[in-house]
Structures are given as structure tokens and as C-alpha cells.
Design a protein around this motif. Structure first.
Motif, PDB file in Angstrom:
ATOM      1  N   THR A  65     -36.747  75.421 -22.372  1.00 40.80           N
ATOM      2  CA  THR A  65     -35.389  75.962 -22.375  1.00 40.80           C
ATOM      3  C   THR A  65     -35.316  77.233 -21.544  1.00 40.80           C
ATOM      4  O   THR A  65     -36.171  78.111 -21.649  1.00 40.80           O
ATOM      5  CB  THR A  65     -34.925  76.258 -23.806  1.00 40.80           C
ATOM      6  OG1 THR A  65     -35.069  75.086 -24.600  1.00 40.80           O
ATOM      7  CG2 THR A  65     -33.470  76.705 -23.822  1.00 40.80           C
ATOM      8  N   ARG A  66     -34.270  77.333 -20.714  1.00 44.54           N
ATOM      9  CA  ARG A  66     -34.029  78.537 -19.918  1.00 44.54           C
ATOM     10  C   ARG A  66     -32.649  79.082 -20.281  1.00 44.54           C
ATOM     11  O   ARG A  66     -31.716  78.318 -20.506  1.00 44.54           O
ATOM     12  CB  ARG A  66     -34.090  78.215 -18.420  1.00 44.54           C
ATOM     13  CG  ARG A  66     -35.415  77.623 -17.977  1.00 44.54           C
ATOM     14  CD  ARG A  66     -35.460  77.432 -16.482  1.00 44.54           C
ATOM     15  NE  ARG A  66     -34.416  76.528 -16.017  1.00 44.54           N
ATOM     16  CZ  ARG A  66     -34.145  76.300 -14.720  1.00 44.54           C
ATOM     17  NH1 ARG A  66     -34.836  76.933 -13.788  1.00 44.54           N
ATOM     18  NH2 ARG A  66     -33.191  75.463 -14.381  1.00 44.54           N
TER      19      ARG A  66
ATOM     20  N   SER B 281     -26.550  70.015 -19.822  1.00 43.19           N
ATOM     21  CA  SER B 281     -27.983  70.279 -19.714  1.00 43.19           C
ATOM     22  C   SER B 281     -28.553  70.654 -21.071  1.00 43.19           C
ATOM     23  O   SER B 281     -27.996  71.483 -21.779  1.00 43.19           O
ATOM     24  CB  SER B 281     -28.249  71.405 -18.711  1.00 43.19           C
ATOM     25  OG  SER B 281     -29.620  71.758 -18.707  1.00 43.19           O
TER      26      SER B 281
ATOM     27  N   THR C 286     -29.470  74.974  -7.663  1.00 44.58           N
ATOM     28  CA  THR C 286     -30.199  75.390  -8.857  1.00 44.58           C
ATOM     29  C   THR C 286     -29.252  76.071  -9.830  1.00 44.58           C
ATOM     30  O   THR C 286     -28.244  76.668  -9.433  1.00 44.58           O
ATOM     31  CB  THR C 286     -31.339  76.360  -8.506  1.00 44.58           C
ATOM     32  OG1 THR C 286     -30.777  77.549  -7.938  1.00 44.58           O
ATOM     33  CG2 THR C 286     -32.300  75.730  -7.504  1.00 44.58           C
ATOM     34  N   THR C 287     -29.581  75.990 -11.110  1.00 42.18           N
ATOM     35  CA  THR C 287     -28.712  76.591 -12.120  1.00 42.18           C
ATOM     36  C   THR C 287     -28.564  78.091 -11.911  1.00 42.18           C
ATOM     37  O   THR C 287     -27.477  78.646 -12.055  1.00 42.18           O
ATOM     38  CB  THR C 287     -29.262  76.303 -13.525  1.00 42.18           C
ATOM     39  OG1 THR C 287     -29.357  74.889 -13.714  1.00 42.18           O
ATOM     40  CG2 THR C 287     -28.347  76.882 -14.601  1.00 42.18           C
ATOM     41  N   GLU C 288     -29.644  78.766 -11.554  1.00 42.10           N
ATOM     42  CA  GLU C 288     -29.586  80.220 -11.359  1.00 42.10           C
ATOM     43  C   GLU C 288     -28.608  80.601 -10.253  1.00 42.10           C
ATOM     44  O   GLU C 288     -27.808  81.529 -10.400  1.00 42.10           O
ATOM     45  CB  GLU C 288     -30.975  80.763 -11.035  1.00 42.10           C
ATOM     46  CG  GLU C 288     -31.028  82.278 -10.963  1.00 42.10           C
ATOM     47  CD  GLU C 288     -32.440  82.814 -10.918  1.00 42.10           C
ATOM     48  OE1 GLU C 288     -32.595  84.050 -10.852  1.00 42.10           O
ATOM     49  OE2 GLU C 288     -33.385  82.001 -10.957  1.00 42.10           O
TER      50      GLU C 288
ATOM     51  N   PHE D 127     -29.393  81.783 -19.396  1.00 41.71           N
ATOM     52  CA  PHE D 127     -28.711  82.441 -18.289  1.00 41.71           C
ATOM     53  C   PHE D 127     -27.540  83.258 -18.819  1.00 41.71           C
ATOM     54  O   PHE D 127     -26.943  82.918 -19.846  1.00 41.71           O
ATOM     55  CB  PHE D 127     -28.202  81.404 -17.285  1.00 41.71           C
ATOM     56  CG  PHE D 127     -29.288  80.586 -16.653  1.00 41.71           C
ATOM     57  CD1 PHE D 127     -29.826  80.946 -15.419  1.00 41.71           C
ATOM     58  CD2 PHE D 127     -29.783  79.450 -17.278  1.00 41.71           C
ATOM     59  CE1 PHE D 127     -30.831  80.197 -14.832  1.00 41.71           C
ATOM     60  CE2 PHE D 127     -30.788  78.693 -16.700  1.00 41.71           C
ATOM     61  CZ  PHE D 127     -31.312  79.068 -15.475  1.00 41.71           C
TER      62      PHE D 127
ATOM     63  N   ASN E  33     -31.772  71.791 -21.237  1.00 38.06           N
ATOM     64  CA  ASN E  33     -32.764  72.836 -20.967  1.00 38.06           C
ATOM     65  C   ASN E  33     -32.141  74.149 -20.513  1.00 38.06           C
ATOM     66  O   ASN E  33     -32.697  75.221 -20.748  1.00 38.06           O
ATOM     67  CB  ASN E  33     -33.767  72.365 -19.917  1.00 38.06           C
ATOM     68  CG  ASN E  33     -34.622  71.210 -20.416  1.00 38.06           C
ATOM     69  OD1 ASN E  33     -34.921  71.128 -21.595  1.00 38.06           O
ATOM     70  ND2 ASN E  33     -35.010  70.317 -19.521  1.00 38.06           N
ATOM     71  N   ASP E  34     -30.997  74.086 -19.820  1.00 36.44           N
ATOM     72  CA  ASP E  34     -30.345  75.283 -19.294  1.00 36.44           C
ATOM     73  C   ASP E  34     -29.190  75.668 -20.217  1.00 36.44           C
ATOM     74  O   ASP E  34     -28.234  74.905 -20.369  1.00 36.44           O
ATOM     75  CB  ASP E  34     -29.830  75.041 -17.876  1.00 36.44           C
ATOM     76  CG  ASP E  34     -30.973  74.823 -16.904  1.00 36.44           C
ATOM     77  OD1 ASP E  34     -32.114  75.198 -17.227  1.00 36.44           O
ATOM     78  OD2 ASP E  34     -30.735  74.272 -15.816  1.00 36.44           O
TER      79      ASP E  34
END
Length: 212
Positions: free
Chosen positions: A33-34, A90, A182-184, A36, A92-93
């Protein structure tokens, strides 16, 4: 010779399985998991309306809220729009804070810098708080796409802080193209959209102040 009971044998087998599980790839999987967060605009030169800064507190008192999000965005996971009628959620995000809270936090900080005021209150504020203006925001869309762009579509109203009368009512529809998918990078594009939205709201408030 005494034979082990069925219960003892079962416990013995369970212990053997637990001790050897790692040898057969049964170890717990790492958490991928990330998290943001949206960020406020940091460059006052580009954020300030018209590039003018007085360098002092204007004394303006603002109330930001209430803010409404679509139900499909009101979740921990980051949502991408992959077609006009299909969304991708998502696992993970994820957002590091509730999206509505992050949205309001960033817009409040941007407005504070744009309008040079230390007094931007987030909804709900105390009943006895005296405000010059309140800003209501109804978010229609606020998500990245699968092809490297981000979209913000919102309706917002500036009201007189005392009478609650609507003074400015507008729709803002903005799009940002990101340099990657990318998600970032896409979350960064969403933050840039909030800077653009903040500029429009600040411009509307400045027009009211100039007319006083």
C-alpha cells in the motif's frame, strides 16, 4: 508403547506445518500500500493573483465550506477514470487523509496565500465567527485518467458572510496533462488543478472587494 492421542497428533502436525511454512512460500506477503496527499502551491510568485503581493495580512476573514464530493470519490482508494462511464479503483494507492479534507486543506492554504490573509476557517466553524465571505464548493469531478491527465470540475459560490446572500456563482472546468501516468505524477497534477481553482476563486473574491 503408548500411542499419542488424536488431539496430540493434530497439535504436533500443526506445529510442524507452522515451522516449515516458510520453506514452501507461505510467508505473509509484504504490504504494498502507498499513501498520497494533495499539496498546496509553494511558489507565491506564480500563485499570487496578478503577481501582486502586499506582504502583509489583509485582515480578510473567509469561511471555506461546506464541500461536497461525489460518492464514488469519497473512499480511501484513489480512483481513476478509464472511460466516460468506467472507473478503476486502486487497492494499493490510497489517500493519506480523507479526500474532502485534503481538498479543503489545500484550497484554504492557497487562498490564504493568494489573498494574504491568516484567517481562512474550514467548515464547520464556530457560530459566532465573523466572516467577510464564505465559499461553498460542489465537486463534480476530481480524478486522474488512465491516459495521463487529471480533471477538476466544480461549482462554487461566494456568499456574504453576514447575510449569506450569493455574490458570485461559477463553474470551473479544468484539465491538466501529466508527464507520466504514475500515481505520484497524477496526484501532483491534481494539486496543480487545485491551485488553478484557488486562483479563480480568489479572483472572484478580489472583484467583490474592488467593488466595495
Amino acid at each position: 508403547m503408548t500411542r499419542p492421542s488424536p488431539l496430540s497428533l493434530a497439535l504436533w502436525l500443526a506445529a510442524i506445518c507452522a515451522a516449515t511454512a516458510g520453506c514452501f512460500g507461505l510467508r505473509p506477503k509484504p504490504d504494498t500500500t502507498r499513501f498520497f496527499v494533495l499539496t498546496e502551491a509553494s511558489d507565491m510568485t506564480t500563485l499570487a493573483a496578478g503577481g501582486k503581493t502586499r506582504g502583509e495580512n489583509s485582515g480578510l476573514k473567509l469561511g471555506l465550506g461546506p464541500l461536497a464530493l461525489p460518492a464514488y470519490l469519497d473512499r480511501p482508494q484513489i480512483v481513476r477514470r478509464v472511460s466516460p462511464s468506467r472507473l478503476e479503483v486502486s487497492e494499493n494507492d490510497r489517500w493519506g487523509e480523507p479526500l474532502a479534507q485534503g481538498f479543503a486543506r489545500v484550497v484554504a492554504t492557497n487562498l490564504s496565500r493568494l489573498l494574504e490573509t491568516d484567517d481562512v476557517f474550514l467548515y464547520p466553524w464556530r457560530a459566532n465567527t465573523k466572516l467577510d465571505y464564505t465559499i461553498e464548493i460542489d465537486v463534480i469531478r476530481f480524478e486522474p485518467s488512465a491516459v495521463g491527465s487529471a480533471e477538476c470540475f466544480a461549482r462554487w459560490i461566494v456568499r456574504d458572510g453576514s447575510t449569506k446572500r450569493a455574490l458570485v456563482a461559477r463553474e470551473t472546468h479544468l484539465t491538466r496533462h501529466a508527464v507520466a501516468t504514475t500515481t505520484e505524477v497524477l496526484v501532483g497534477a491534481l494539486s496543480e488543478l487545485l491551485a488553478d481553482l484557488s486562483r479563480e476563486i480568489a479572483s472572484g473574491i478580489e472583484s467583490l472587494r474592488e467593488g466595495d
